[in-house]
Design a protein around this motif. Structure first.
Motif, PDB file in Angstrom:
ATOM      1  N   ARG A   5      46.770  42.228  44.575  1.00 38.58           N
ATOM      2  CA  ARG A   5      45.593  42.080  43.712  1.00 38.58           C
ATOM      3  C   ARG A   5      44.525  43.113  44.032  1.00 38.58           C
ATOM      4  O   ARG A   5      44.523  43.719  45.109  1.00 38.58           O
ATOM      5  N   ALA A   7      40.149  43.108  43.637  1.00 40.08           N
ATOM      6  CA  ALA A   7      39.108  42.098  43.387  1.00 40.08           C
ATOM      7  C   ALA A   7      37.718  42.731  43.438  1.00 40.08           C
ATOM      8  O   ALA A   7      36.956  42.502  44.376  1.00 40.08           O
ATOM      9  N   PRO A   8      37.373  43.525  42.439  1.00 37.60           N
ATOM     10  CA  PRO A   8      36.056  44.175  42.475  1.00 37.60           C
ATOM     11  C   PRO A   8      34.931  43.220  42.101  1.00 37.60           C
ATOM     12  O   PRO A   8      35.168  42.166  41.506  1.00 37.60           O
ATOM     13  N   SER A   9      33.717  43.602  42.447  1.00 38.67           N
ATOM     14  CA  SER A   9      32.534  42.839  42.038  1.00 38.67           C
ATOM     15  C   SER A   9      31.872  43.612  40.902  1.00 38.67           C
ATOM     16  O   SER A   9      31.557  44.799  41.077  1.00 38.67           O
ATOM     17  N   GLU A  41      35.037  39.367  41.211  1.00 35.35           N
ATOM     18  CA  GLU A  41      34.288  38.573  42.187  1.00 35.35           C
ATOM     19  C   GLU A  41      32.825  38.578  41.753  1.00 35.35           C
ATOM     20  O   GLU A  41      32.033  39.421  42.185  1.00 35.35           O
ATOM     21  N   TYR A 187      31.445  34.500  49.572  1.00 35.76           N
ATOM     22  CA  TYR A 187      32.644  35.351  49.427  1.00 35.76           C
ATOM     23  C   TYR A 187      33.764  34.897  50.354  1.00 35.76           C
ATOM     24  O   TYR A 187      34.924  34.787  49.948  1.00 35.76           O
ATOM     25  N   VAL A 191      37.258  33.973  48.548  1.00 44.80           N
ATOM     26  CA  VAL A 191      38.390  34.894  48.660  1.00 44.80           C
ATOM     27  C   VAL A 191      39.629  34.160  49.191  1.00 44.80           C
ATOM     28  O   VAL A 191      40.753  34.387  48.742  1.00 44.80           O
ATOM     29  N   ARG A 205      42.731  46.033  50.806  1.00 46.48           N
ATOM     30  CA  ARG A 205      41.309  46.245  50.521  1.00 46.48           C
ATOM     31  C   ARG A 205      40.742  47.204  51.564  1.00 46.48           C
ATOM     32  O   ARG A 205      41.439  47.595  52.515  1.00 46.48           O
ATOM     33  N   LEU A 209      36.392  45.389  55.622  1.00 39.10           N
ATOM     34  CA  LEU A 209      36.571  43.927  55.608  1.00 39.10           C
ATOM     35  C   LEU A 209      37.562  43.440  56.676  1.00 39.10           C
ATOM     36  O   LEU A 209      37.777  42.236  56.807  1.00 39.10           O
TER      37      LEU A 209
HETATM   38  N1  GLU Z   1      34.831  41.919  46.066  1.00 38.08           N
HETATM   39  C1  GLU Z   1      34.978  42.694  47.254  1.00 38.08           C
HETATM   40  C2  GLU Z   1      34.427  44.083  47.032  1.00 38.08           C
HETATM   41  O1  GLU Z   1      34.248  44.475  45.887  1.00 38.08           O
HETATM   42  C3  GLU Z   1      36.434  42.856  47.663  1.00 38.08           C
HETATM   43  C4  GLU Z   1      36.889  41.734  48.444  1.00 38.08           C
HETATM   44  C5  GLU Z   1      38.384  41.693  48.760  1.00 38.08           C
HETATM   45  O2  GLU Z   1      39.148  42.556  48.284  1.00 38.08           O
HETATM   46  O3  GLU Z   1      38.747  40.764  49.472  1.00 38.08           O
HETATM   47  O4  GLU Z   1      34.162  44.761  47.991  1.00 38.08           O
END
Ligand code: GLU
Length: 317
Positions: A5, A7-9, A41, A187, A191, A205, A209
């Motif tokens: 996946r 998962a952008p914000s 996200e 978050y 997540v 990612r 993180l």
């Molecule tokens: N939403 C987070 C971001 O844009 C990514 C989080 C993830 O991939 O777990 O940095």
């Protein structure tokens, strides 16, 4: 079929760092024959801007990335986060925390604080009495909810993350926030809940993180959810060696178009930075699938030069 996946914000246009991570997440999934899901996200209502849902997806599609099924929005999934918090509450693993960021910083730098790693919550509100809680509520302090991690107060637990790129990495697990003072699910909770609910098996990612990943594994265990595997990819840095940000110059696809570069040119540039093609070689995202080998991925961040980020090429050449 395995599932990956991105998962952008939706808080702004994706920049070169986000785009490079997206290309990598897609390549990890597609080269393994996996499904690839897209999740927005968007829980932080103050930061989300409606136009960026569409613009981010358009930019990813312009690079030739595709995804399976509908795009999921976290803002549609509050019930799942509430259910997870209820489950933890039934385990007695949730407590309210009234600390401000400043108080946490100060407590964390106090002399007796030695056992906690940098940035970890020192457990200030863990053992408040009912009367102390009532006093803080009466003073109008908004309470966040934190997870009570199984460790002695003032001592962070450690979990080893077996990251596909970074190798075994010790991560501290402190009493993370589950729900912020303004009621937004955090978050770190969302997540974990979503990756499990969507059946994600490999999380790819940015490596900023990685240090939070022990918390995610711990939370998955507490919720009885499967642990995904992880690959944290190197970041893109600005000429000062700091993580790339919007203000660093021509960093979005729109900025690059203004420099006369098409999305195909940008893809080729990103692929070259990943040692997947020659400089300026015309490639499509699909072409990269067969060339992609996680074991041969550059492990260091990609540092851009000031000239890379100038608004127009004419200034440079
Ligand atoms: N939403 C987070 C971001 O844009 C990514 C989080 C993830 O991939 O777990 O940095």
């Amino acid at each position: 079929m395995a599932i990956g996946r991105f998962a952008p914000s939706p808080t702004g246009d994706l920049h070169l760092g986000n785009l490079r991570t997206a290309v990598l997440a897609w390549l990890f999934a597609r080269s393994a024959g996996s499904a690839f899901l897209m999740r927005m996200e968007d829980l932080d209502r103050d930061a989300v801007r409606p136009e960026y849902y569409r613009r981010q997806l358009e930019d990813l599609a312009a690079l030739g990335l595709d995804w399976d099924g509908p795009v999921v929005r976290q803002s549609d999934r509050h019930q799942r986060y509430d259910d997870a918090i209820d489950q933890l509450e039934r385990q007695g693993a949730v407590y309210p925390c009234y600390c401000s960021r400043r108080e946490i910083r100060e407590a964390a730098s106090a002399p007796h604080h030695g056992a906690m790693p940098d940035g970890a919550y020192p457990g200030t509100c863990r053992e408040l009495t009912a009367a102390e809680r009532a006093e803080r509520e009466a003073a109008g302090r908004p309470g966040a909810l934190r997870l009570r991690v199984d460790s002695a107060p003032g001592h962070a637990l450690t979990i080893t993350v077996h990251d596909r790129l970074a190798g075994p990495t010790e991560c501290h697990v402190d009493d993370i926030v589950l729900r912020r003072g303004n009621g937004t699910p955090a978050y770190n909770l969302a997540v974990v809940v979503d990756d499990a609910a969507q059946g994600v098996q490999e999380v790819v990612r940015g490596d900023d993180l990685l240090s939070s990943t022990g918390r995610h594994l711990y939370l998955a265990d507490r919720l009885g959810l499967p642990r995904p595997s992880h690959a944290h990819v190197p970041l893109v840095l600005n000429p000062e060696g700091v993580r790339l940000a919007k203000r660093d110059g021509a960093v979005t696809l729109t900025d690059r178009r203004d420099r006369g570069e098409s999305p195909a040119n940008v893809l080729s540039w990103l692929a070259h930075s990943l040692e997947l093609c020659e400089a300026d070689e015309p490639v499509t995202a699909r072409d990269l699938i067969d060339r992609f080998d996680p074991a041969r991925l550059p492990r260091r961040p990609w540092t851009l030069r000031a000239a890379d980020l100038a608004p127009s090429r004419a200034v440079l050449d």
